[in-house]
Design an enzyme around this catalytic site. Structure first.
Site: not given
Length: 382
Positions: A81-82, A154, A182, A203-204, A242, A324
């Site tokens: 996300g960052t 968040n 979120q 994703g997480h 990649t 974070c």
């Protein structure tokens, strides 16, 4: 460990209630991650192994794009996300002035290019952006604006009025970027129907593995975007490097699982909040629409750090806001912007994961009540 990890007497049960830091890995995401990790090819290679990897990458891209109703070529995979937020601000915000919500994540608050004109948009006591202030800021200059508003906060779970903000931005020729890190996987959100220009996801935060996110762009594909770094020209030349295929495959699988089996956690959240309020807590942002899994609780007179330690001793995992900040506990800029002042240092965040159980809520409530009723502050930190 899952949200309800029951062990032997020598290994006490751990209750994980910090989903907004990271969700437990969904079984579908784990399976997809492992299958992708078995592929030998680089998605950019033209031989058979590379084509197999490329096919899986594009399958994941189609899944994510379809979920948010954008063109597949306008789904750009990132490391999280960052990066997605910063890529949008740098790649789409050139020549614009930045209007950033006061309760945005630090990735956005600190994400504008060096030397850019940045103004902060105040929020109501509810935590929602002040739309009249947004309109005033949009009308204040002929320089087009790049507006940053998160869909769901968040720390409090408060939902911004994104559709209304998008209408204002369209009226003044501004670009609206939405941090949906979120919200993604917890609520349905359509990019074209909301009228926003770009969206960041991770994703997480939805039960996928760490290490993959995406920037979603509205409009016809491929939308123009200045890359942060060109690398080998991956992602249509808009994000070099990649692609982390196992993490991307896990992201797509987690998103699909969350949408196929949505779970409304607001009932369990309400039960938790009602008990916390009876114990003396305040619920931050309760007057606004919120995510069903998130509670920000202020316990007057008890420092957040002490609360975290007391609950951790009871094998309960919560946080004091964003995860974070290099592991440190500090005053929440979100709650300060909402007008809570020094009480921002007395707030903890409880965020329910996708696999939370009723007994987990019961265990938390018991520990929270004991903490609130304790006459002797823990660890001498009050």
């Amino acid at each position: 460990m899952t949200a309800s990890a029951y062990g032997s007497p020598s290994q006490p049960r751990v209750v994980y209630l910090d989903a907004n830091a990271t969700e437990p890995l969904r079984p579908q995401a784990r399976e997809a991650l492992l299958e992708a990790a078995e592929l030998e090819g680089n998605p950019s290679s033209v031989h058979r192994a590379g084509r197999m990897a490329r096919a899986l990458l594009e399958q994941a891209r189609d899944t994510v794009a379809q979920a948010f109703e954008v063109a597949p070529l306008n789904c750009i995979f990132t490391s999280g996300g960052t990066e997605a937020n910063v890529l949008a601000m740098h790649g789409l915000g050139q020549g614009r002035r930045f209007l950033v919500g006061a309760t945005e994540h630090d990735a956005v608050r600190k994400g504008a290019p060096v030397g850019a004109d940045v103004a902060v948009l105040p929020v109501e006591a509810s935590g929602q952006v002040k739309l009249d202030c947004l309109e005033q800021a949009l009308a204040a200059s002929d320089v087009p604006a790049f507006v940053c508003l998160m869909l769901a906060n968040n720390e409090t779970g408060v939902l911004h009025p994104v559709a209304e903000a998008a209408a204002l931005c369209a009226r003044y020729g501004a670009h609206l970027h939405v941090d949906a890190v979120q919200a993604a996987g917890r609520m349905v959100f359509s990019v074209p129907h909301s009228g926003v220009g770009s969206v960041a996801i991770s994703g997480h935060k939805m039960g996928g593995p760490k290490g993959a996110g995406a920037l979603l762009l509205a409009g016809p594909a491929p939308a123009r975007l200045q890359p942060l770094f060109e690398g080998g020209g991956q992602e249509q030349g808009r994000r070099g490097g990649t692609q982390p295929l196992p993490a991307i495959a896990g992201l797509a699988a987690a998103l699909s699982a969350s949408l196929q089996s949505p779970r409304d956690l607001s009932g369990l959240r309400n039960t938790l909040e009602e008990a916390a309020q009876k114990a003396g807590a305040k619920v931050c942002g309760a007057q606004a629409p919120r995510l069903g899994n998130t509670s920000s609780l202020i316990l007057p007179g008890r420092k957040a750090q002490t609360q975290l330690m007391r609950l951790d001793l009871a094998y309960i995992c919560v946080s004091a806001g964003s995860a974070c900040s290099s592991g440190k506990v500090a005053y929440s800029h979100v709650l300060q912007a909402m007008g809570f002042g020094e009480q921002a240092g007395e707030a903890i965040r409880v965020s329910l994961p996708w696999n939370v159980q009723e007994e987990d809520i019961h265990h938390f409530v018991q520990a929270y009540e004991r903490m609130a009723q304790s006459a002797t502050p823990a660890l001498g930190l009050e």
